[in-house]
Motif scaffolding. Structure first.
Motif, PDB file in Angstrom:
ATOM      1  N   GLY A  13       0.823  -1.218   0.000  1.00  0.00           N
ATOM      2  CA  GLY A  13       0.000   0.000   0.000  1.00  0.00           C
ATOM      3  C   GLY A  13       0.848   1.256   0.000  1.00  0.00           C
ATOM      4  O   GLY A  13       2.081   1.199  -0.003  1.00  0.00           O
ATOM      5  N   PRO A  14       0.168   2.442   0.002  1.00  0.00           N
ATOM      6  CA  PRO A  14       0.896   3.706  -0.140  1.00  0.00           C
ATOM      7  C   PRO A  14       1.847   4.003   1.014  1.00  0.00           C
ATOM      8  O   PRO A  14       1.601   3.643   2.155  1.00  0.00           O
ATOM      9  N   GLY A  15       2.953   4.665   0.662  1.00  0.00           N
ATOM     10  CA  GLY A  15       3.936   5.126   1.649  1.00  0.00           C
ATOM     11  C   GLY A  15       4.561   6.400   1.118  1.00  0.00           C
ATOM     12  O   GLY A  15       3.938   7.461   1.138  1.00  0.00           O
ATOM     13  N   HIS A  16       5.758   6.277   0.589  1.00  0.00           N
ATOM     14  CA  HIS A  16       6.499   7.396  -0.024  1.00  0.00           C
ATOM     15  C   HIS A  16       5.778   7.911  -1.279  1.00  0.00           C
ATOM     16  O   HIS A  16       5.801   9.104  -1.593  1.00  0.00           O
ATOM     17  N   THR A  17       5.145   6.977  -2.036  1.00  0.00           N
ATOM     18  CA  THR A  17       4.207   7.263  -3.132  1.00  0.00           C
ATOM     19  C   THR A  17       3.114   6.205  -3.001  1.00  0.00           C
ATOM     20  O   THR A  17       3.105   5.461  -2.015  1.00  0.00           O
ATOM     21  N   ASP A  18       2.242   6.084  -4.011  1.00  0.00           N
ATOM     22  CA  ASP A  18       1.251   4.994  -3.955  1.00  0.00           C
ATOM     23  C   ASP A  18       1.714   3.762  -4.735  1.00  0.00           C
ATOM     24  O   ASP A  18       0.960   2.826  -4.927  1.00  0.00           O
ATOM     25  N   GLY A  19       2.984   3.772  -5.175  1.00  0.00           N
ATOM     26  CA  GLY A  19       3.447   2.662  -6.015  1.00  0.00           C
ATOM     27  C   GLY A  19       4.802   2.097  -5.624  1.00  0.00           C
ATOM     28  O   GLY A  19       5.547   1.634  -6.488  1.00  0.00           O
ATOM     29  N   ASP A  20       5.124   2.111  -4.323  1.00  0.00           N
ATOM     30  CA  ASP A  20       6.434   1.602  -3.873  1.00  0.00           C
ATOM     31  C   ASP A  20       6.354   0.112  -3.581  1.00  0.00           C
ATOM     32  O   ASP A  20       5.511  -0.320  -2.809  1.00  0.00           O
ATOM     33  N   SER A  21       7.289  -0.651  -4.143  1.00  0.00           N
ATOM     34  CA  SER A  21       7.376  -2.053  -3.736  1.00  0.00           C
ATOM     35  C   SER A  21       8.763  -2.345  -3.185  1.00  0.00           C
ATOM     36  O   SER A  21       9.719  -1.608  -3.428  1.00  0.00           O
ATOM     37  N   MET A  22       8.822  -3.420  -2.414  1.00  0.00           N
ATOM     38  CA  MET A  22      10.095  -3.886  -1.844  1.00  0.00           C
ATOM     39  C   MET A  22      10.520  -5.105  -2.648  1.00  0.00           C
ATOM     40  O   MET A  22       9.717  -5.999  -2.891  1.00  0.00           O
TER      41      MET A  22
END
Ligand code: ZN
Ligand code: ZN
Length: 288
Positions: free
Chosen positions: A152-161
């Motif tokens: 889900g959103p964090g720094h943007t709405d499209g960050d993955s690990m």
């Protein structure tokens, strides 16, 4: 340039020849590349190479050149942690070089949106051809299993690990700013409140021995971090919201709030840029 006159010809030559970029191997197969912008992580195997993030159009060719010296197999995947230009600007250097570009669906949408807004010419950017949603994505390359996680959103709405499971190293993209004030991109759907949850999910998904590569770190801090660094950054984000909320309750204006010199409870976050997270926290709390 003062002082250069003291250098003899040979040391001047070696000074000028020093590459601006650095490569550090974390295991036999996994390493990081730093020059300008977000840290790049890579995997070298007998079945091909994988790269996570691409910095800028002028730095990505340095990485590609160095990796080709280390491994003759093709670039199988370029994976983008998120859309920002210091992580995807170099994608164009991988056009015709990497077999696939992979990212979360929102990261691709954000890349297209920014390219349209900035009227970027079609031959100047290169977007993912493989996307995934909340289910994530995974692939085996050599003995390494690569998995992408989206919380889900964090720094943007499209960050993955991006987790290299065998090496047990995760590229966090910009979901972890190690002792450096973060950029919180509300124009791309960022959420501080959910970012804290995202970090908690990372801590429960990965383990005590996992190493975390982050996009950016503060002066004197490494871009390779440990679980405690994730906890400290989660605490920072919580302290940022708590402090801003308290200031709003005291009747302070946004202009007064962003003048703070430190986030109480998180003194390790020093340096420039404190006004940006404070302004983002103010905006996030104001719309509630
Ligand atoms: Zn970045
Ligand atoms: Zn970013």
């Amino acid at each position: 340039m003062a002082g250069l006159g003291l250098l003899n010809k040979q040391s001047l030559a070696s000074f000028l020849a020093d590459p601006a970029w650095k490569i550090k191997m974390l295991t036999d197969e996994v390493g990081i590349f730093t020059e300008k912008g977000g840290t790049i992580m890579f995997l070298l195997t007998s079945k091909g190479m994988v790269v996570v993030d691409s910095q800028f159009p002028d730095t990505a060719p340095h990485l590609i050149g160095e990796l080709k010296k280390k491994n003759t197999k093709p670039f199988r995947y370029l994976i983008n942690t998120h859309h920002h230009g210091d992580h995807t600007g170099g994608n164009i250097a991988f056009k015709g070089v990497a077999e696939h570009v992979v990212a979360h669906i929102n990261s691709k949408a954000n890349q297209l949106k920014v390219a349209a807004e900035q009227k970027t010419a079609a031959n100047k950017f290169h977007v993912p051809d493989i996307t995934f949603g909340a289910e994530g994505w995974n692939k085996k390359v050599g003995k390494e299993r690569i998995s992408a996680h989206y919380f889900g959103p964090g720094h943007t709405d499209g960050d993955s690990m991006i987790h290299f499971e065998h090496a047990n190293i995760v590229h966090m993209g910009d979901l972890l700013f190690n002792r450096r004030h973060p950029f919180i991109d509300r124009t791309a759907g960022a959420s501080i409140a959910n970012w804290i949850i995202v970090l908690d999910k990372a801590l429960s998904t990965f383990d005590a021995k996992t190493q975390f590569v982050c996009g950016h770190s503060g002066a004197g801090y490494d871009v390779v971090a440990q679980p405690n660094d994730l906890r400290a950054f989660g605490d920072y984000l919580g302290n940022l919201l708590k402090f801003t909320e308290g200031e709003i309750r005291l009747g302070k204006t946004k202009d007064e709030i962003i003048k703070a010199k430190e986030i109480p409870g998180s003194p390790e976050w020093k340096g420039d840029g404190i006004e940006r997270p404070l302004a983002a926290a103010y905006a996030e709390l104001a719309v509630k």
